[in-house]
Each structure stands twice: as C-alpha cells, then as structure tokens.
Design a protein around this motif. Structure first.
Motif, short mmCIF file in Angstrom:
data_model
loop_
_atom_site.label_atom_id
_atom_site.label_comp_id
_atom_site.label_asym_id
_atom_site.label_seq_id
_atom_site.Cartn_x
_atom_site.Cartn_y
_atom_site.Cartn_z
N ASP A 173 -24.88 -22.20 10.95
CA ASP A 173 -24.25 -21.70 9.74
C ASP A 173 -24.45 -22.78 8.67
O ASP A 173 -23.96 -23.89 8.83
CB ASP A 173 -22.76 -21.46 10.00
N SER A 231 -24.93 -21.31 17.43
CA SER A 231 -25.33 -20.62 16.21
C SER A 231 -25.40 -21.63 15.07
O SER A 231 -24.80 -22.70 15.13
CB SER A 231 -24.35 -19.50 15.88
N ARG A 288 -28.11 -18.44 8.12
CA ARG A 288 -27.38 -18.30 9.38
C ARG A 288 -28.34 -17.83 10.46
O ARG A 288 -29.25 -17.06 10.18
CB ARG A 288 -26.25 -17.27 9.23
#
Ligand SMILES: Nc1ncnc2c1ncn2[C@@H]1O[C@H](COP(=O)(O)OP(=O)(O)OP(=O)(O)O)[C@@H](O)[C@H]1O
Length: 350
Positions: free
Chosen positions: A4, A2, A21
């Motif tokens: 961020d 992911s 994000r």
C-alpha cells in the motif's frame, strides 16, 4: 502480504504523485510513456529515491513515512529487484550471483549455494550454474537476475523493464517463462514497462502513469476496451474522443456528432477501432448516420492493412486493405467520405 503506497517525489519541473496497491501474488504493471515517472516510482519503492510525501507500507509495516521522518534503508526492506540491465556481478558465476544475497544475510555458504542452484534449476538454468555473466545469453542473464532477486525470499518483487535488453525472439520466449516464474512468488510484484504487450501478458492489473499521475488502472480487458487518455487509446489502437451524450447521440464538437450503440447521458468517451471506419470516393447511399467528409493526411503500413490518418471535422485513423487504398487513390490530400457503423462505436462515462 500486500503493498500500500502513495509515492510523492518532487523534482525540478516534475512531480510523481501516484497511489499504488498490490495484493499478495498480484502482478501489477506500471505502464506509461517516456518520462512518466515509472522508474522514479520503482526506485522509491526500493528505497533508492526518498519520498517527499506519502508512504510505503508492506504487510502492514510502514517502511517510509516522510511526515513521521521514517525511512527504511534499501537492504532492510526485504525487496527483490531485477534491474533493467540486470547488474550481475561479472566476476561471480551464476550460482554465486544468486547465493550472494543470502550469504550477506548470514546463510552458510553450502546452504546458500544449494538453494541458489535449486532456484537456477527452477528458472531452467541447471546446466549453466557455473557460468560467468559474460558466458550467458541475454535471456539466461535475465533469469539469473530473477533468481537472484528471489533468493532472499523478498516480500515485494520489483522488475524494471524486465525484457527491454532482449532481442525480439528471446523476448517472446522469456516473456512466456517469466509469467510462470512470477506466479511462483507469493508476495506482490510491481513491474515497470513502456511495452503494452509485456504489461498485458505479464500483469494481472495495469496502472497507467502519465506525467507522474495515475490516469487509469484495471485489467488488460478493461483498459483496452475503455481507454481514458490519448496515450492509452494509441497504445491499444483505438480512435478516442470526448463528448457530451444525449442518448445514442454524442456531440464531439459544435459541428460534429456520432451515433453510438450505447445510450449515455452527460460527459462521455467514444471509442472505435480504425478497422470500423470505411472510406468511399462518393457519399455512400443508405447510411446517413456517422458519415462525414475527410481528407487523407498520411498513409502508413499497419500489419496487413494500411492505416489512413484523416483530417476533417475530427482527426481519425482508418484501416483499409491495400487493394481498397489503390482503388480509392488514397494519398495525402485526397478527399473521401468516411463512415462508421453506430454498432462499432462504444461510449462510456468520462
Ligand atoms: N535523478 C533525477 N534528477 C532529476 N530529475 C530526474 C531524475 N531522474 C529522473 N528525473 C526526471 O523525472 C521524470 C520521470 O523520469 P523517470 O525516469 O521516472 O520516467 P520513466 O517513466 O521511467 O521514463 P523512461 O520510460 O524514459 O525510463 C523525468 O522528467 C526525468 O527527467
């Protein structure tokens, strides 16, 4: 996997400050007008522009953190980038272009070429692996660029205006294919575009950037039904106003209020499509609510309809059929009555 990030880049007269994000497998489109900071954001993610503040974290690993004097060089980020003009090596064939990244990382030549050929096959270019970039069409070059970006197994995929260099017809086909290819990438994808259609068709989520700030984020349905800025409202073709609601009545200005179908209280937006505005030569009977006097400011073609820009208590766009426009004699300066059904107007908290 992911992403961020909080991307802060300061320039003379412009500051980008955007939180971004993206989850594994998620495609996020950064959409905004010219100069909004989209390219700057993408370049910051790629490590081509240093952050002044904020951070970039991929898979929980900090790549950039100016406060902690941390900066990861572009080649060590494991990020694949498709640039707007693709930047293919002109002297290398398609397969050599795709094999280039893995070769630089020490993958043996035969293996890199086999993998590259396999990737090119996946994007539908099995027949074109030996061609040089100048022998490829725009759509084919775009797919080579995508295969090249994917060849190193990137953790994050970045695309800068991926369809901008293509003509309208190729764009249509490539857009449909690209969506499928992006679905095959396990990590997050961030793409930059100023084309709302590209954003809505390619992305799971839209992040709208204006003047370096995120002004709205959500999926296409949420953004199109509830725009929060004039830019987004124009993008999706809605009339948008800010006002104060007391139940179904929303006061837009001191002397103009609209009745909506959605009771609210306090500061709200009111949105409705131009096709919901009806125009009359004389005040219409039997519909006292949401009827006001307006003056035609401009007439333009909009698909099969004519888009009428009206001034008066508020500025509003109305779509009418060409027949109605002729019948009403709609031309700049003409005074008409405008009417909007309460059931067509939606209000939602500002
Ligand atoms: N290298 C640079 N040095 C100084 N200012 C820059 C530089 N690159 C971009 N800018 C400024 O930063 C702002 C954002 O530019 P950016 O290219 O990121 O916007 P954009 O949303 O990608 O626009 P477009 O859709 O036109 O490409 C603009 O005001 C631009 O003039």
């Amino acid at each position: 996997m992911s992403l961020d990030a909080r991307l802060v880049v300061r320039r003379d007269g412009f500051t980008l400050d955007a939180v971004l994000r993206a989850e594994a497998g998620e495609v996020v489109a950064l959409l905004g007008p010219n100069g909004a900071g989209k390219t700057t954001a993408l370049r910051a993610l790629a490590g081509l522009v240093p952050l002044d503040d904020g951070h970039i974290e991929l898979d929980g690993e900090r790549l950039d953190d100016p406060a902690g004097k941390l900066f990861t060089a572009p080649e060590h980020r494991h990020i694949g980038v498709v640039f707007q003009d693709y930047l293919l090596f002109p002297h290398l064939s398609a397969v050599e272009n795709v094999a280039f990244g893995p070769r630089c990382r020490g993958v043996p030549r035969a293996r890199a070429r086999a993998d590259a050929a396999e990737l090119l096959g996946r994007v539908g270019l099995a027949e074109h692996t030996g061609k040089k970039p100048r022998q490829l069409s725009g759509g084919q070059a775009q797919r080579v660029a995508l295969a090249r970006a994917l060849a190193t197994g990137p953790r994050l995929l970045l695309l800068d205006e991926p369809l901008a260099a293509l003509d309208a017809r190729t764009r249509l086909d490539t857009r449909a294919h690209l969506r499928g290819h992006l679905a095959g990438h396990a990590g997050p994808t961030v793409l930059v575009t100023h084309d709302p259609l590209d954003a809505m068709m390619l992305a799971d989520r839209l992040v709208i950037l204006e003047h370096g700030r995120v002004v709205q984020t959500g999926d296409a349905a949420a953004i199109t039904s509830r725009p929060r800025t004039d830019y987004v409202a124009r993008l999706v073709g809605l009339n948008l106003y800010r006002g104060r609601a007391d139940g179904e009545l929303v006061r837009i200005t001191d002397d103009f209020a609209l009745t909506t179908a959605t009771p609210q209280h306090g500061d709200v937006f009111v949105a409705f499509p131009p096709a919901a505005v009806a125009l009359y030569a004389a005040r219409p009977d039997g519909s006292p609510r949401n009827t006001w006097r307006a003056t035609v400011a401009a007439v333009s073609r909009h698909g099969d309809a004519l888009r009428i820009e009206l001034t008066g208590a508020v500025t509003v766009a109305a779509d009418v059929t060409p027949a109605a426009a002729v019948q009403l004699g709609l031309e700049p300066g003409r005074e008409v009555w405008a009417s909007l059904k309460a059931t067509e107007a939606t209000s939602y908290p500002a």
